[in-house]
Design a protein around this motif. Structure first.
Motif, short mmCIF file in Angstrom:
data_model
loop_
_atom_site.label_atom_id
_atom_site.label_comp_id
_atom_site.label_asym_id
_atom_site.label_seq_id
_atom_site.Cartn_x
_atom_site.Cartn_y
_atom_site.Cartn_z
N VAL A 152 0.86 -1.18 0.00
CA VAL A 152 0.00 0.00 0.00
C VAL A 152 0.89 1.23 0.00
CG1 VAL A 152 -1.83 1.25 1.20
CG2 VAL A 152 -1.79 -1.25 1.24
N VAL A 153 0.58 2.19 -0.84
CA VAL A 153 1.35 3.42 -0.95
C VAL A 153 0.42 4.59 -0.60
CG1 VAL A 153 2.70 4.92 -2.46
CG2 VAL A 153 2.84 2.44 -2.72
N VAL A 154 0.86 5.41 0.36
CA VAL A 154 0.13 6.60 0.77
C VAL A 154 0.96 7.81 0.36
CG1 VAL A 154 -0.89 7.87 2.69
CG2 VAL A 154 -0.90 5.36 2.71
N VAL A 155 0.40 8.66 -0.48
CA VAL A 155 1.09 9.85 -0.96
C VAL A 155 0.72 11.01 -0.04
CG1 VAL A 155 1.48 11.42 -2.89
CG2 VAL A 155 1.07 8.99 -3.31
N ASP A 156 1.66 11.39 0.85
CA ASP A 156 1.45 12.47 1.81
C ASP A 156 1.96 13.77 1.20
OD1 ASP A 156 1.16 14.11 3.98
OD2 ASP A 156 2.83 13.27 5.13
N ALA A 157 1.10 14.44 0.45
CA ALA A 157 1.46 15.69 -0.21
C ALA A 157 0.21 16.52 -0.40
CB ALA A 157 2.16 15.43 -1.54
N GLY A 158 0.42 17.79 -0.82
CA GLY A 158 -0.73 18.67 -1.03
C GLY A 158 -1.59 18.24 -2.19
N ASN A 159 -0.93 17.85 -3.32
CA ASN A 159 -1.66 17.41 -4.52
C ASN A 159 -2.75 18.41 -4.89
OD1 ASN A 159 -0.12 14.97 -4.65
ND2 ASN A 159 -1.43 14.12 -3.05
N GLU A 160 -2.37 19.68 -4.90
CA GLU A 160 -3.36 20.72 -5.16
C GLU A 160 -3.88 20.70 -6.60
OE1 GLU A 160 -0.30 21.33 -4.12
OE2 GLU A 160 -0.32 22.34 -2.18
N LEU A 161 -3.02 20.35 -7.55
CA LEU A 161 -3.40 20.40 -8.96
C LEU A 161 -4.08 19.10 -9.37
CD1 LEU A 161 -0.17 21.98 -10.49
CD2 LEU A 161 -2.24 23.13 -9.72
N LYS A 162 -5.21 19.23 -10.05
CA LYS A 162 -5.93 18.03 -10.48
C LYS A 162 -5.19 17.32 -11.61
CE LYS A 162 -9.01 20.99 -13.21
NZ LYS A 162 -10.42 21.39 -13.40
N SER A 163 -4.34 18.05 -12.35
CA SER A 163 -3.55 17.39 -13.38
C SER A 163 -2.55 16.41 -12.75
CB SER A 163 -2.80 18.43 -14.21
OG SER A 163 -1.95 19.22 -13.40
N PHE A 164 -1.97 16.78 -11.59
CA PHE A 164 -1.05 15.85 -10.94
C PHE A 164 -1.81 14.69 -10.30
CE2 PHE A 164 1.62 14.59 -7.26
CZ PHE A 164 2.72 14.15 -7.98
N ARG A 165 -3.01 14.93 -9.80
CA ARG A 165 -3.82 13.83 -9.28
C ARG A 165 -4.20 12.87 -10.41
NH1 ARG A 165 -6.52 18.16 -6.42
NH2 ARG A 165 -8.36 17.93 -7.76
N TYR A 166 -4.38 13.41 -11.61
CA TYR A 166 -4.66 12.53 -12.75
C TYR A 166 -3.45 11.67 -13.08
CZ TYR A 166 -5.94 11.07 -17.46
OH TYR A 166 -6.20 10.32 -18.58
N GLU A 167 -2.24 12.21 -12.95
CA GLU A 167 -1.04 11.41 -13.19
C GLU A 167 -0.93 10.27 -12.18
OE1 GLU A 167 2.49 13.71 -13.40
OE2 GLU A 167 1.67 15.19 -14.78
N LEU A 168 -1.24 10.55 -10.92
CA LEU A 168 -1.22 9.48 -9.92
C LEU A 168 -2.29 8.43 -10.21
CD1 LEU A 168 -0.64 11.59 -6.68
CD2 LEU A 168 1.06 10.33 -8.01
N TYR A 169 -3.43 8.87 -10.70
CA TYR A 169 -4.49 7.93 -11.06
C TYR A 169 -4.04 7.02 -12.20
CZ TYR A 169 -8.78 6.43 -13.44
OH TYR A 169 -9.74 5.70 -14.07
N CYS A 170 -3.30 7.57 -13.18
CA CYS A 170 -2.80 6.75 -14.27
C CYS A 170 -1.76 5.75 -13.78
CB CYS A 170 -2.20 7.65 -15.36
SG CYS A 170 -3.41 8.59 -16.29
#
Length: 343
Positions: A152-170
């Motif tokens: 399990v990987v937990v990304v502890d960051a702000g992730n303010e931009l939805k474009s970066f959240r989309y990269e993590l989703y990919c």
């Protein structure tokens, strides 16, 4: 025949006509959800006008339109379905402003998820502070390195931009694991940080979305998070996240040689006096069947035939099928493809 229909000459214009003529009344000027392009990858021109329609089938092969799936049904996880027997280690993405308690929530998740399965499940926390020197690129690379079907990987960051959240989703789609987003309310924006783009659960990269309690003394909804992570079907990989198939060099060489021989036979038949409307037999090594050929309705140049050949090869390399055993079938499909596009 499906390949021929997909690569038909009129396919790009038909697709563009569907996008332009879709009903826009139901959402006040917005296209239906099944035809919307994801926000981070939506193409816009400098003057705000829609992009021009694709001008050839080659555009469709290289840059296919990104269409969203139909909207999910109401209720938690009804769109993807629950599979209690499917075990896949997921990705948890934290989101929030600085000072919203993301690190404390990440530690809470690590203790809660790591204590299950007899302590055999490993939980990795990728902290933003550890990757501060490399920015988002280092954070993404570390998450990609640790992400697998076992941990399990937990990304502890702000992730303010939805474009970066989309990269993590990919990343989760490529690894074949579920993912979820945990929003931590509170905190305060900083001038050196990007503004928070609020998550939208209607977007697939922000779903499922859980909101942490504002009171830090209250625990997270761990039962719902466990169900979203361990009892949900992972998103299927698409063309953008699927690894390209490995092909033998001999197969690509034989396919290239076969298509060249077909073009040479067609040009030789035209030089020999074949009239438009006559059947042109093509007898080359590698074709299956006896009466292989096509009907040319008009004279065609070598440049036009070479363009169609490149389009067919670009698609065949992405869908090799059974490799060497599929070569005769690909040769017959190449003739059908030429027949459909030479009008």
């Amino acid at each position: 025949m499906q390949l021929v229909k997909l690569l038909g000459k009129s396919f790009p214009l038909v697709l563009w006509h569907r996008l332009r003529s879709a009903p826009f009344q139901e959402n006040k000027g917005q296209p239906p959800a099944s035809l919307r392009v994801p926000e981070p990858y939506r193409r816009r021109s400098a003057r705000g006008r829609p992009p021009r329609p694709p001008h050839s089938a080659r555009h469709v092969l290289q840059r296919p339109p990104r269409l969203l799936a139909p909207p999910r049904k109401a209720g938690p996880f009804c769109g993807d379905g629950l599979l209690p027997s499917l075990v896949a280690m997921p990705l948890v993405v934290l989101c929030g402003l600085p000072g919203s308690g993301k690190s404390r929530r990440a530690e809470e998740l690590r203790e809660a998820l790591g204590a299950e399965e007899g302590g055999e499940r490993r939980v990795f926390v990728v902290a933003e502070a550890a990757a501060a020197g490399g920015g988002r690129a280092a954070l993404r690379a570390e998450a990609e390195r640790l992400l697998s079907r076992r941990d399990v990987v937990v990304v502890d960051a702000g992730n303010e931009l939805k474009s970066f959240r989309y990269e993590l989703y990919c990343l989760s789609k490529h690894a074949g694991t579920p993912h979820c987003l945990v929003l931590c309310p509170g905190g305060a924006p900083r001038p050196d940080r990007s503004p928070l783009e609020a998550p939208d659960p209607r977007q697939r990269w922000d779903w499922p979305l859980f909101t942490a309690p504002a009171d830090e003394a209250e625990p997270l909804p761990l039962a719902e998070i466990r169900a979203a992570l361990f009892e949900r079907r992972p998103p299927p990989p698409n063309q953008s996240t699927r690894s390209q198939p490995l092909q033998a060099a001999g197969f690509l060489h034989r396919l290239d040689r076969l298509t060249q021989d077909v073009l040479a036979a067609l040009m030789a038949a035209q030089r020999g006096g074949v009239q438009p409307g006559q059947f042109v037999p093509v007898a080359v090594d590698g074709l299956r069947g006896e009466a292989q050929g096509l009907v040319l309705s008009r004279p065609v140049s070598l440049a036009e035939l070479s363009r169609l050949r490149r389009q067919f090869l670009s698609y065949a390399k992405m869908h090799p099928g059974d490799g060497e055993e599929n070569l005769p079938q690909l040769g017959s499909m190449f003739l059908q493809y030429l027949s459909r596009n030479l009008h």
